[in-house]
Enzyme design. Structure first.
Site, PDB file in Angstrom:
ATOM      1  N   ASP A  49       1.856  -4.164   2.743  1.00 48.67           N
ATOM      2  CA  ASP A  49       0.577  -3.549   3.078  1.00 48.67           C
ATOM      3  C   ASP A  49       0.823  -2.395   4.043  1.00 48.67           C
ATOM      4  O   ASP A  49       1.064  -2.608   5.234  1.00 48.67           O
ATOM      5  CB  ASP A  49      -0.352  -4.574   3.719  1.00 48.67           C
ATOM      6  CG  ASP A  49      -0.842  -5.601   2.720  1.00 48.67           C
ATOM      7  OD1 ASP A  49      -1.371  -5.186   1.671  1.00 48.67           O
ATOM      8  OD2 ASP A  49      -0.687  -6.806   2.976  1.00 48.67           O
ATOM      9  N   ASP A 188      -5.659 -10.420  -4.368  1.00 56.71           N
ATOM     10  CA  ASP A 188      -5.066 -10.176  -3.056  1.00 56.71           C
ATOM     11  C   ASP A 188      -6.092 -10.494  -1.971  1.00 56.71           C
ATOM     12  O   ASP A 188      -7.186  -9.931  -1.950  1.00 56.71           O
ATOM     13  CB  ASP A 188      -4.633  -8.710  -2.956  1.00 56.71           C
ATOM     14  CG  ASP A 188      -3.911  -8.390  -1.654  1.00 56.71           C
ATOM     15  OD1 ASP A 188      -3.708  -9.305  -0.835  1.00 56.71           O
ATOM     16  OD2 ASP A 188      -3.549  -7.212  -1.469  1.00 56.71           O
TER      17      ASP A 188
END
Length: 235
Positions: A49, A188
C-alpha cells in the site's frame, strides 16, 4: 491487448484463487522479517500500500522502501497506489522493479493515460475502486488490466462494509458476461478467515489480507493456510 499472465498461489489447490499478504498490516518495526515470513510461506504476490498522506491520511512505502522490498522478495510485487496523481509515481515504481501497479480510478482524471503508461513500461496494471465508487467507473478500461480491486473498507480505515460483497458479485457477473473472466477480482480491506468464504463465493479470486495475517499468533504460514481453507469452503 493480450491479458497478462497471472500466476497462482495454491492456497486453494486446483484453482486460481490466491491469498495475498498486505505488508502494511505487519509491525512497521518488523517489515524485513514480515517479507521473509511471506517468502518462506510460499507467497507469490505481495501487496504494498503506497500512501501519500493526501488520498489517505497515512504515509507508507516510499520508492526507496519499495526497492528494498523488491530486493528481498522473489515473487511479484503489487504496488497499490492510494495516492493523488498516481502519474507521478510510475517511473519510480518501474525503476524499483514492481510487477503490477494498481491505481485508484478516483486518484486521477486520466486513468486511460495511466494504463497506457504502464503498458509501455511493461508493467501489469490493476484498477481499484473505493466502496462508494460505482462499477461503471472501470467499464471502459477493464479489458486493459490484470485485476480489479474492490475496496471492502474506505481507504485509510478498517471498518468492513458488507455491501461490498454484492459489489464483487455484480462485477464478477459483468466481467464473465463480457468475456473478461480472466480478470482477477481482489477484495481488499477487513478480510478475515470468517469473511473469506463469502468473498470467495461472491467471485473474489484474490483476498488481500493484512492485519489478520500478520497478527495471527500462529504465524504467517499458518494464517495463510487457515485463510485458504476458509475460502475453500465456498467452492
Amino acid at each position: 491487448m493480450t491479458a497478462p499472465a497471472v500466476p497462482t498461489t495454491p492456497a486453494v489447490p486446483g484453482t486460481d484463487f490466491t491469498v495475498v499478504p498486505g505488508l502494511f498490516g505487519a509491525d512497521p518495526l518488523e517489515y524485513g522479517r514480515a517479507v521473509a515470513d511471506v517468502s518462506a510461506a510460499g507467497a507469490e504476490l505481495l501487496h504494498l500500500d503506497v500512501m501519500d498522506g493526501v488520498f489517505v491520511p497515512d504515509v507508507s512505502f516510499g520508492l526507496k522502501a519499495v526497492g528494498a522490498i523488491r530486493a528481498a522478495f522473489g515473487g511479484r510485487l503489487d504496488a497499490h497506489l492510494q495516492v493523488a496523481r498516481p502519474e507521478a509515481y510510475l517511473d519510480g515504481l518501474a525503476a524499483a522493479g514492481v510487477d503490477l501497479v494498481t491505481v485508484h480510478v478516483e486518484g486521477t482524471p486520466h486513468i486511460g493515460r495511466v494504463l497506457r503508461e504502464l503498458e509501455r513500461s511493461g508493467i501489469a496494471a490493476g484498477l481499484a475502486l473505493n466502496p462508494g465508487t460505482p462499477l461503471s467507473a472501470v467499464e471502459e478500461v477493464a479489458h486493459l488490466v490484470e485485476q480489479v480491486v474492490v475496496m471492502a473498507v474506505n481507504p485509510g480505515t478498517s471498518d468492513f462494509l458488507p455491501y461490498t460483497v454484492d459489489k464483487i458479485r455484480r462485477l464478477r457477473a459483468d466481467l464473465d458476461a463480457r468475456g473478461l473472466g480472466h480478470i482477477r477480482i481482489a477484495a481488499d480491506g477487513g478480510v478475515t478467515a470468517e469473511r473469506a468464504a463469502g468473498l470467495r463465493a461472491a467471485g473474489a479470486d484474490r483476498l488481500v489480507v493484512a492485519s489478520a495475517l500478520f497478527k495471527d499468533p500462529a504465524g504467517v504460514a499458518s494464517a495463510l493456510r487457515s485463510l485458504g481453507a476458509a475460502a475453500a469452503g465456498a467452492l
